[in-house]
Design an enzyme around this catalytic site. Structure first.
Site, PDB file in Angstrom:
ATOM      1  N   LYS A 201      -1.661 -14.587  -9.233  1.00 47.58           N
ATOM      2  CA  LYS A 201      -1.236 -14.484  -7.821  1.00 47.58           C
ATOM      3  C   LYS A 201      -1.254 -12.766  -7.393  1.00 47.58           C
ATOM      4  O   LYS A 201      -1.288 -11.786  -8.023  1.00 47.58           O
ATOM      5  CB  LYS A 201       0.324 -14.292  -7.415  1.00 47.58           C
ATOM      6  CG  LYS A 201       0.435 -14.175  -6.621  1.00 47.58           C
ATOM      7  CD  LYS A 201       2.049 -14.844  -6.268  1.00 47.58           C
ATOM      8  CE  LYS A 201       2.713 -14.433  -4.781  1.00 47.58           C
ATOM      9  NZ  LYS A 201       4.041 -14.555  -4.447  1.00 47.58           N
ATOM     10  N   LYS A 254      -4.429 -17.952  -6.012  1.00 44.77           N
ATOM     11  CA  LYS A 254      -3.570 -17.705  -4.160  1.00 44.77           C
ATOM     12  C   LYS A 254      -4.215 -16.270  -4.121  1.00 44.77           C
ATOM     13  O   LYS A 254      -3.544 -15.187  -5.154  1.00 44.77           O
ATOM     14  CB  LYS A 254      -2.331 -18.158  -4.766  1.00 44.77           C
ATOM     15  CG  LYS A 254      -1.591 -17.228  -3.531  1.00 44.77           C
ATOM     16  CD  LYS A 254       0.133 -17.704  -4.002  1.00 44.77           C
ATOM     17  CE  LYS A 254       0.364 -17.103  -2.465  1.00 44.77           C
ATOM     18  NZ  LYS A 254       2.485 -17.238  -2.595  1.00 44.77           N
TER      19      LYS A 254
HETATM   20  C1  PBG Z   1       6.893 -15.040  -2.442  1.00 42.56           C
HETATM   21  C2  PBG Z   1       5.895 -15.695  -2.314  1.00 42.56           C
HETATM   22  C3  PBG Z   1       5.210 -15.534  -1.269  1.00 42.56           C
HETATM   23  C4  PBG Z   1       4.438 -16.822  -0.944  1.00 42.56           C
HETATM   24  C5  PBG Z   1       4.334 -17.599  -1.433  1.00 42.56           C
HETATM   25  N1  PBG Z   1       5.512 -17.176  -2.381  1.00 42.56           N
HETATM   26  C6  PBG Z   1       4.593 -14.174  -0.941  1.00 42.56           C
HETATM   27  C7  PBG Z   1       4.743 -13.244  -1.135  1.00 42.56           C
HETATM   28  O1  PBG Z   1       4.723 -12.770  -2.349  1.00 42.56           O
HETATM   29  O2  PBG Z   1       5.357 -11.988  -1.121  1.00 42.56           O
HETATM   30  C8  PBG Z   1       2.642 -16.433   0.915  1.00 42.56           C
HETATM   31  C9  PBG Z   1       2.427 -17.766   0.822  1.00 42.56           C
HETATM   32  C10 PBG Z   1       1.330 -17.769   2.193  1.00 42.56           C
HETATM   33  O3  PBG Z   1       1.084 -16.309   2.480  1.00 42.56           O
HETATM   34  O4  PBG Z   1       1.323 -17.897   2.421  1.00 42.56           O
HETATM   35  N2  PBG Z   1       7.326 -14.970  -4.233  1.00 42.56           N
END
Ligand code: PBG
Length: 331
Positions: A201, A254
């Site tokens: 991520k 992601k």
């Molecule tokens: C939070 C989380 C995020 C997303 C999914 N879970 C945001 C972040 O890490 O700030 C992002 C999903 C998206 O942008 O569609 N842990």
């Protein structure tokens, strides 16, 4: 004049000459069966348009059940839930994230009651519940506390498992959280609850619209000390082998579209299923260009998802899931 040298025996275009032949030769097929539908829920009687993500809603508990049933009838088998938590319930220790009567556990129970065949995935991270807007606990000097956070994440994962979640998905990027959550689940009789780890991520600007949707933008600082550096690909393999060793059943890359190389690298190096998340910023860029009339919405959405599938994703999280499932039935 045709000489032996210029004779064109190999003509790739023959495999493209009609729809029937192209279909036969196709290497990748997008299917509603590989789509996961991310949904926002809030504790309010009405569904609310999300300004930063036109076309998406913060669903009321009832509205959400209808949306899940509709998605299910289009053949979507899995959803992932994100809560928009009332400001008054947010705190520095994010305690609300493991309240058994909280929004997410209530929602899980209701979905399992109405549409038991839909796989319910929950996000495990503190940001929707944290008054700091971080995925982990923040120390007085502004550091993200890894091991202290893991204790809370375990409580959160157990709370989701007790409510009936099929899959918990830690999205926080703390070191060692997958192993700790696996042990916590196993020690309490939840050995059937799966873990989908957000393994690679990235610290991405593409999450902006999502944070607006949940009101979860970090108050101070950014997420670069825990989410990955966008410049790194090999490091994703390191994260993947740790998560798999710790017991992840599935792993995720992601964002998806800007990280297809990472997705392909990870998918060709692991033996667990790989998911990819077409995130809010990817959604918004397509949606806004389409609403301006600058691109063909349906074709671009299908092409973007085909690319993610072709790069190696077994499953794709996309806010377009319902639209796409509808189109694929029609095609
Ligand atoms: C939070 C989380 C995020 C997303 C999914 N879970 C945001 C972040 O890490 O700030 C992002 C999903 C998206 O942008 O569609 N842990």
């Amino acid at each position: 004049m045709t000489t032996p040298d210029s004779h064109q025996a190999i003509r790739p275009r023959r495999n493209r000459k009609s729809c029937a032949i192209r279909t036969l030769c196709r290497e990748t097929r997008l299917s509603h069966e590989s789509l996961i539908y991310p949904l926002f829920v809030h504790e309010a009687p009405r569904d609310e348009e999300i300004t930063s993500m036109p076309g998406c809603k913060r669903w009321s508990p009832d509205g959400l059940l209808r949306e899940v049933a509709e998605a299910h009838s289009l053949g979507i088998g899995a959803i992932v839930l994100f809560p928009a938590i009332d400001k008054n319930l947010k705190s520095t220790n994010a305690d609300e994230c493991h309240n058994d009567d909280g929004l997410i556990p209530q929602t899980i129970r209701a979905i399992k009651n109405e549409t038991p065949d839909v796989a319910v995935i929950t996000d495990v991270a503190l940001d929707p519940y944290s008054s700091d807007g971080h995925d982990g606990l923040v120390s007085e000097n502004g550091k993200i506390l890894n091991d202290e956070t893991i204790e809370v994440l375990c409580k959160q994962a157990l709370c989701h498992a007790r409510a009936g979640a099929d899959i918990v998905a830690p999205s926080d990027m703390m070191d060692g959280r997958v192993g700790a959550i696996r042990t916590a689940l196993d020690n309490t009789g939840h050995d059937e609850t799966s873990i989908l780890s957000y393994t690679a991520k990235y610290a991405s600007a593409y999450y902006g619209p999502f944070r607006n949707a949940l009101g979860s933008t970090p108050k101070i600082g950014d997420k670069k000390t825990y989410q990955m550096d966008p410049a790194n690909a090999r490091e994703a393999l390191r994260e993947a082998s740790l998560d798999i060793d710790e017991g992840a059943d599935m792993i995720m890359v992601k964002p998806a579209g800007p990280y297809l190389d990472v997705l392909a690298l990870v998918a060709s190096n692991v033996d667990v299923p790989v998911a990819a998340y077409q995130v809010s910023g990817e959604y918004l860029m397509i949606e806004s260009a389409a609403s301006a009339g600058w691109i063909n919405r349906e074709e671009v959405i299908k092409e973007s998802l085909t690319g993610i599938h072709r790069a190696g994703a077994n499953a794709i999280l996309t806010y377009f899931a319902k639209d796409v499932a509808g189109w694929l039935h029609k095609d």
